[in-house]
Design an enzyme around this catalytic site. Structure first.
Site, PDB file in Angstrom:
ATOM      1  N   CYS A  92       0.840  -1.189   0.000  1.00 56.23           N
ATOM      2  CA  CYS A  92       0.000   0.000   0.000  1.00 56.23           C
ATOM      3  C   CYS A  92       0.882   1.247   0.000  1.00 56.23           C
ATOM      4  O   CYS A  92       1.718   1.403   0.883  1.00 56.23           O
ATOM      5  CB  CYS A  92      -0.887  -0.021   1.239  1.00 56.23           C
ATOM      6  SG  CYS A  92      -1.789   1.498   1.499  1.00 56.23           S
ATOM      7  N   CYS A 143       0.229   3.291   3.476  1.00 53.15           N
ATOM      8  CA  CYS A 143       0.674   2.879   4.813  1.00 53.15           C
ATOM      9  C   CYS A 143       1.731   1.768   4.783  1.00 53.15           C
ATOM     10  O   CYS A 143       2.267   1.406   5.827  1.00 53.15           O
ATOM     11  CB  CYS A 143      -0.533   2.403   5.636  1.00 53.15           C
ATOM     12  SG  CYS A 143      -1.121   0.772   5.161  1.00 53.15           S
ATOM     13  N   CYS A 171      -6.214  -2.171   0.488  1.00 56.36           N
ATOM     14  CA  CYS A 171      -5.224  -2.359   1.542  1.00 56.36           C
ATOM     15  C   CYS A 171      -5.859  -3.114   2.697  1.00 56.36           C
ATOM     16  O   CYS A 171      -6.999  -2.872   3.068  1.00 56.36           O
ATOM     17  CB  CYS A 171      -4.691  -1.012   2.020  1.00 56.36           C
ATOM     18  SG  CYS A 171      -3.502  -1.198   3.368  1.00 56.36           S
ATOM     19  N   CYS A 223      -5.388  -0.261   5.921  1.00 52.32           N
ATOM     20  CA  CYS A 223      -5.911   1.104   6.019  1.00 52.32           C
ATOM     21  C   CYS A 223      -7.088   1.285   5.062  1.00 52.32           C
ATOM     22  O   CYS A 223      -7.552   0.335   4.443  1.00 52.32           O
ATOM     23  CB  CYS A 223      -4.812   2.143   5.782  1.00 52.32           C
ATOM     24  SG  CYS A 223      -4.359   2.383   4.055  1.00 52.32           S
ATOM     25  N   ASP A 270      22.580  -1.125 -16.204  1.00 52.85           N
ATOM     26  CA  ASP A 270      22.516  -2.366 -15.448  1.00 52.85           C
ATOM     27  C   ASP A 270      21.477  -3.273 -16.107  1.00 52.85           C
ATOM     28  O   ASP A 270      20.336  -2.860 -16.313  1.00 52.85           O
ATOM     29  CB  ASP A 270      22.098  -1.982 -14.023  1.00 52.85           C
ATOM     30  CG  ASP A 270      21.983  -3.164 -13.106  1.00 52.85           C
ATOM     31  OD1 ASP A 270      21.972  -4.311 -13.591  1.00 52.85           O
ATOM     32  OD2 ASP A 270      21.901  -2.939 -11.890  1.00 52.85           O
TER      33      ASP A 270
HETATM   34 ZN   LIG Z   1      -2.739   0.947   3.529  1.00 52.08          ZN
END
Ligand SMILES: [Zn+2]
Length: 409
Positions: free
Chosen positions: A197, A200, A213, A216, A333
């Site tokens: 997420c 959060c 999520c 949250c 790379d």
């Molecule tokens: Zn979240």
């Protein structure tokens, strides 16, 4: 468009001269050098050229050149459109695009993801189209969350209409601070950069294209436009079969978001869709070129998400040539090769070339995919029987192949 002040007129005229010189001396298509000269003479040139136009900025990791082209084609239904057709997607390219068509009431600008806040601030564009965010190369990993955060800040508190792909959690997070957002569900095949997420750091639960999520409130907003297989469903739940000339799921996603952008400009699907069908190739991508009885289809893949899209477009019954470089624009790379699942190529004749062909060869070997190593692109083509062949190349490898065909593609 109103008349430019004298200094800006001069800067834009000199920029055009520089662009012409650059073209005739064979140094490129001139769209960047012209803009650079103009910006040195008049730093405020982009703002002045953008004033009084209806602008849409298009940004994403993948598909922004194609989507810019699709939106341009649509808006031509309404009037003249200035656009950076060569993919010169930083401010110098934008200056050049707008200066080369001063009368156009509309502008469609492809914008490098990192430059979006700056270009938005300068041009005061009213519409922004955001599609996907993934890491471009390994050496740039970890930057995309910061990028999305910059988008949030740039969009907050302004009178901007954003059209965004809500199936991409990071794009959603980056777009949601805008005052008006049209959410489009156009899929996210590449999920490796968005298991967490962005709000959060908690885990994201996914079900089909939907996501939320676990820890949250952050979840996918309700889309009003949907890509549904080969069709787009509009906000009135009407289903429109796309029937594009451009191949693949990724281009259907680009078209879905382009139709949502068209509606923001008051252009209904029935007028926009025929315009999308007119687009056949974009800066050489998806083009068929002929060489000694072989028909080569050129596909560009700049990053792991792009390789996934290219595999989806390519025809599993055909031989395939892969070309990989690691010059500046590609990322030096090549460890990103390990993020791409090449096993999908098993059973196809695979030919490996490009400056970093040995890196790719090792990757294929570990994946258990048989291949043939070729010194040059020409050598790879010479191995082919007459008929169709798919070619996938990363950025500078693609440009080298295009140059071999005189950039006529
Ligand atoms: Zn979240």
């Amino acid at each position: 468009m109103t008349q430019l002040p004298l200094r800006a007129q001069l800067a834009s005229a000199l920029g055009r001269t520089a662009a012409t010189l650059s073209r005739v001396t064979g140094r490129g298509d001139g769209s960047v050098i012209g803009g650079r000269v103009g910006l040195i003479l008049e730093p405020d040139l982009l703002r002045k050229l953008a004033a009084d136009r209806k602008l849409v900025l298009v940004s994403a990791t993948n598909g922004k050149t194609t989507t810019t082209r699709l939106i341009t084609s649509e808006l031509q239904e309404l009037g003249e459109v200035a656009t950076n057709a060569f993919g010169a997607n930083m401010p110098a390219g934008h200056v050049s695009a707008l200066a080369s068509n001063k009368q156009a009431p509309f502008g469609v600008l492809e914008v490098d993801e990192k430059y979006l806040p700056e270009v938005l601030e300068t041009t005061q564009a009213g519409v922004v189209c955001l599609m996907n965010l993934s890491r471009d190369q390994m050496d740039r990993a970890g930057e995309i969350w910061l990028l999305a955060q910059k988008w949030r800040r740039a969009l907050a508190g302004k009178d901007i209409h954003v059209v965004a792909n809500c199936d991409d959690p990071l794009v959603t997070w980056g777009a949601m601070t805008a005052s008006t957002v049209t959410w489009v569900s156009c899929g996210q095949p590449w999920k490796e950069d968005s298991w967490c997420c962005p709000e959060c750091g908690g885990p994201l639960d996914r079900k089909g294209d939907d996501w939320a999520c676990r820890e949250c409130h952050f979840r996918r907003p309700e889309p009003t436009w949907f890509l549904d297989d080969d069709a787009v469903i509009d906000p009135r739940r009407q289903r429109w079969v796309l029937d594009l000339r451009l191949p693949g799921r990724a281009n259907r996603a680009n078209a879905a978001i382009a139709l949502a952008v068209a509606e923001v400009f008051g252009l209904p699907v029935e007028r926009a869709l025929p315009r999308l069908r007119e687009v056949t190739s974009v800066a050489g991508r998806y083009t068929m070129v002929e060489r000694d009885g072989r028909s080569l289809r050129l596909l560009l893949a700049k990053n792991p998400a792009g390789w996934l899209e290219a595999f989806e477009v390519s025809d599993p019954s055909l031989p395939i040539v892969l070309s990989v470089n690691a010059q500046g624009p590609d990322g030096r790379d090549t460890s990103w090769l390990w993020d791409v699942d090449f096993r999908i190529l098993s059973g196809r004749p695979v030919y490996v070339t490009g400056e970093r062909r040995l890196d790719l060869a090792l990757r294929l070997d570990v994946a258990g995919v048989p291949f043939q190593l070729c010194e040059t692109f020409d050598a790879a083509v010479a191995q082919q029987r007459p008929g169709r062949v798919d070619v996938i190349a990363n950025y500078t490898a693609f440009q080298q192949i295009r140059a071999e065909f005189g950039r006529a593609v």
